[in-house]
Write an enzyme that holds these catalytic residues in place. Structure first.
Site, mmCIF file in Angstrom:
data_model
loop_
_atom_site.group_PDB
_atom_site.id
_atom_site.type_symbol
_atom_site.label_atom_id
_atom_site.label_comp_id
_atom_site.label_asym_id
_atom_site.label_seq_id
_atom_site.Cartn_x
_atom_site.Cartn_y
_atom_site.Cartn_z
ATOM 1 N N GLU A 271 0.879 -1.172 0.000
ATOM 2 C CA GLU A 271 0.000 0.000 0.000
ATOM 3 C C GLU A 271 0.912 1.215 0.000
ATOM 4 O O GLU A 271 1.446 1.599 1.041
ATOM 5 C CB GLU A 271 -0.893 -0.010 1.247
ATOM 6 N N CYS B 248 -2.184 9.467 2.467
ATOM 7 C CA CYS B 248 -1.765 8.861 1.194
ATOM 8 C C CYS B 248 -2.732 9.152 0.057
ATOM 9 O O CYS B 248 -2.332 9.288 -1.088
ATOM 10 C CB CYS B 248 -1.612 7.354 1.367
HETATM 11 P P1 NAD Z 1 7.967 4.833 5.082
HETATM 12 O O1 NAD Z 1 7.995 4.022 3.850
HETATM 13 O O2 NAD Z 1 9.099 5.734 5.314
HETATM 14 O O3 NAD Z 1 7.872 3.881 6.371
HETATM 15 C C1 NAD Z 1 6.887 2.867 6.479
HETATM 16 C C2 NAD Z 1 7.411 1.764 7.373
HETATM 17 O O4 NAD Z 1 8.571 1.208 6.778
HETATM 18 C C3 NAD Z 1 7.805 2.217 8.776
HETATM 19 O O5 NAD Z 1 7.367 1.246 9.703
HETATM 20 C C4 NAD Z 1 9.314 2.269 8.718
HETATM 21 O O6 NAD Z 1 9.927 1.986 9.947
HETATM 22 C C5 NAD Z 1 9.641 1.187 7.710
HETATM 23 N N1 NAD Z 1 10.895 1.460 6.997
HETATM 24 C C6 NAD Z 1 11.471 2.665 6.773
HETATM 25 N N2 NAD Z 1 12.610 2.522 6.087
HETATM 26 C C7 NAD Z 1 12.789 1.201 5.865
HETATM 27 C C8 NAD Z 1 13.788 0.431 5.213
HETATM 28 N N3 NAD Z 1 14.847 0.996 4.657
HETATM 29 N N4 NAD Z 1 13.625 -0.911 5.162
HETATM 30 C C9 NAD Z 1 12.546 -1.492 5.709
HETATM 31 N N5 NAD Z 1 11.576 -0.798 6.357
HETATM 32 C C10 NAD Z 1 11.683 0.522 6.438
HETATM 33 O O7 NAD Z 1 6.585 5.644 5.068
HETATM 34 P P2 NAD Z 1 6.027 6.701 6.114
HETATM 35 O O8 NAD Z 1 6.846 7.947 6.100
HETATM 36 O O9 NAD Z 1 5.790 6.071 7.436
HETATM 37 O O10 NAD Z 1 4.603 6.992 5.457
HETATM 38 C C11 NAD Z 1 4.439 7.866 4.392
HETATM 39 C C12 NAD Z 1 4.267 7.170 3.074
HETATM 40 O O11 NAD Z 1 3.361 6.093 3.177
HETATM 41 C C13 NAD Z 1 3.677 8.064 1.999
HETATM 42 O O12 NAD Z 1 4.283 7.798 0.778
HETATM 43 C C14 NAD Z 1 2.232 7.657 1.961
HETATM 44 O O13 NAD Z 1 1.586 7.939 0.736
HETATM 45 C C15 NAD Z 1 2.346 6.198 2.190
HETATM 46 N N6 NAD Z 1 1.114 5.672 2.719
HETATM 47 C C16 NAD Z 1 0.378 4.836 1.947
HETATM 48 C C17 NAD Z 1 -0.831 4.381 2.425
HETATM 49 C C18 NAD Z 1 -1.700 3.463 1.622
HETATM 50 O O14 NAD Z 1 -2.634 2.904 2.196
HETATM 51 N N7 NAD Z 1 -1.469 3.270 0.345
HETATM 52 C C19 NAD Z 1 -1.258 4.759 3.680
HETATM 53 C C20 NAD Z 1 -0.462 5.608 4.431
HETATM 54 C C21 NAD Z 1 0.734 6.052 3.949
#
Ligand code: NAD
Length: 488
Positions: A242, A276
């Site tokens: 997602e 998002c």
């Molecule tokens: P992110 O991708 O930075 O982090 C998400 C998760 O991944 C966190 O738990 C984080 O600890 C983990 N993570 C971070 N870096 C990582 C790595 N290198 N390897 C493995 N795991 C890692 O996202 P965010 O800043 O928490 O959220 C914002 C983003 O999420 C935006 O792009 C938003 O559009 C998207 N989002 C999508 C949805 C959806 O339902 N499609 C919902 C909410 C947010």
């Protein structure tokens, strides 16, 4: 697994356009990554023991989540306010109520949705019976983002539990207060042998991705989504991704501008734009652009007052790094700022900002904004708007405002996005019968309600042939007669 260079907060240009927190320092002391193989082995044992399969166990877990959300909703709302000043009403509606409805839906339909479903048979397949049985996958991993930390941790978890899986959950480190409360509550309300909640940042996710899961449910940025997909490929683990993206809002020539302005403004600045599926930018005809912008500016004033930086109804930007990134997006965009542009570094509030006609190749238009900035771009006509959308990666959501059904149908038929909402924004995620997910760069796989339960199950087809008669047409020797009969 490698992470990219950490951009410095005093260099907004370097941070602009990169919202992946894969580069963030952890803000909360999480679990020691060295202990993860042992923890995962424990959860695997619970999955293998079969304890998570009976409906009774699944009901208990869903009931646990319902009790948790009902009893401790206020505690979670307070934690959300401490993390990023999330307004009470927004927190209750989007993080608690929405999630509660989703878990209740799964709980109410659990028996019906997990029952084997009969399949019709062709004459050639008879006599026999066939059905599809939703079977637990085993052990799933849920990795959640920070922006709706309760909803986006608990909803995938609930789908996974309803499907009868043991689960390892990794909430986000960037909403540390909420994550701490949520982790404690989940441990209190769920079967701790089959559900492990691990706090921590990318280092914890990285260690988890080394393990062998039967499913990975990741919500977050497209950048980290790629890392997850690569790790999952090693073990051919199925995933739901997602992700994010730039979701457009097209305002057609016969749209009610007051309504479009009100709804787009609400959706863009809810949660300070950190949603998002928020409308990321607006496309409108040149002759209606100024009227629309005027109305959006008016609505911002109505919603957040003349000094939005002191409005309790505007959430804060999650951290300094994102604040710097947003500041960076307001340099060199080539457009005109109609309102906003200022921020408060102490409270991390960023005023709702409207940028009129930025250049399409500016940083502002390159990546998901994920903050309270709304570009409004003029495009010649509806076809130009459709081309604009189709020239870019497929968005998670697409919004179109208008009264003429033909125009709306044209937009829906000629664009591709995770979902569409007509004459409003974001409500496509609400109806329980509508699956939610992205397409292309905005992700794959769908959940919510039955779609989630099935995505977290092996939808196993079973065909049972009657012992007699054993029709010999299919067996060699292949005679002319058999051939003729089979081709009939
Ligand atoms: P992110 O991708 O930075 O982090 C998400 C998760 O991944 C966190 O738990 C984080 O600890 C983990 N993570 C971070 N870096 C990582 C790595 N290198 N390897 C493995 N795991 C890692 O996202 P965010 O800043 O928490 O959220 C914002 C983003 O999420 C935006 O792009 C938003 O559009 C998207 N989002 C999508 C949805 C959806 O339902 N499609 C919902 C909410 C947010």
């Amino acid at each position: 697994m490698t992470s990219t260079q950490e951009p410095t907060t005093d260099d907004p240009g370097a941070a602009a356009g990169d919202i992946a927190s894969g580069t963030h320092p952890s803000t909360h002391d999480g679990v020691d990554p060295a202990t993860i193989p042992g923890i995962v082995a424990g959860v695997r044992q619970a999955a293998d023991s079969g304890r998570t399969r009976p409906l009774q166990w699944r009901r208990r877990q869903l009931d646990g989540l319902i009790t948790m959300l009902r009893r401790s909703g206020d505690e979670l709302v307070e934690a959300l306010a401490r993390d990023f000043a999330k307004p009470r009403l927004e927190a209750h509606y989007t993080d608690i109520r929405f999630t509660l409805d989703e878990v209740r839906l799964l709980r109410r339909n659990l028996e019906r949705w997990t029952r084997p479903r009969r399949a019709k048979l062709r004459l050639l397949d008879q006599p026999g019976k066939a059905w599809v049985v939703p079977e637990p996958l085993g052990m799933s991993l849920v990795i959640a983002p920070w922006n709706y930390p309760v909803q986006l941790t608990v909803s995938p978890l609930a789908a996974s539990l309803a499907a009868g899986n043991a689960v390892v959950v990794k909430p986000s480190e960037l909403a540390p207060e909420t994550t701490a409360v949520l982790a404690r509550l989940l441990r209190e309300h769920l079967d701790s042998e089959a559900v492990a909640v691990l706090e921590g940042g990318p280092e914890v996710s990285t260690a988890l991705l080394e393990e062998d899961f039967d499913h990975i449910f990741f919500t977050g940025s497209t950048t980290v989504g790629r890392i997850v997909a690569q790790a999952a490929a090693r073990n051919l683990t199925p995933t739901i991704l997602e992700l994010g993206g730039k979701s457009p809002a097209i305002v057609t020539d016969d749209a009610d501008l007051d309504l479009a302005a009100k709804r787009i403004t609400w959706g863009r600045f809810l949660n300070a734009g950190q949603t998002c599926i928020a409308p990321d930018y607006v496309l409108v005809s040149p002759h209606r652009r100024d009227q629309l912008v005027e109305r959006i500016v008016d609505v911002i004033r109505t919603h957040y007052g003349t000094n939005p930086l002191s409005s309790p109804d505007l959430a804060a930007v999650v951290n300094e790094r994102h604040l710097a990134r947003l500041r960076g997006l307001l340099t060199d965009h080539g457009g005109v700022i109609a309102t906003g542009g200022n921020h408060d570094a102490v409270t991390r509030r960023f005023a709702p900002t409207v940028v009129v006609d930025p250049t399409p190749d500016s940083a502002l238009m390159a990546d998901e904004i994920f903050g309270p900035i709304l570009p409004v771009l003029s495009v010649e006509d509806l076809d130009a708007a459709i081309r604009f959308v189709n020239d870019r990666p497929k968005p998670l959501a697409l919004y179109v405002f208008g009264e003429d059904e033909t125009g709306i149908d044209r937009v829906v038929a000629r664009t591709s996005s995770g979902g569409v909402c007509v004459n409003h924004v974001m409500f496509q995620v609400a109806p329980p019968e509508l699956p939610f997910g992205g397409v292309g760069n905005s992700g794959w796989g769908r959940y919510h309600g039955r779609a989630g339960l099935e995505a977290l199950s092996n939808m196993k087809p079973v065909y049972k042939r009657a012992v007699k008669p054993d029709i010999s047409l299919i067996y060699p020797p292949y005679t002319r007669l058999k051939e003729r009969l089979l081709s009939m």
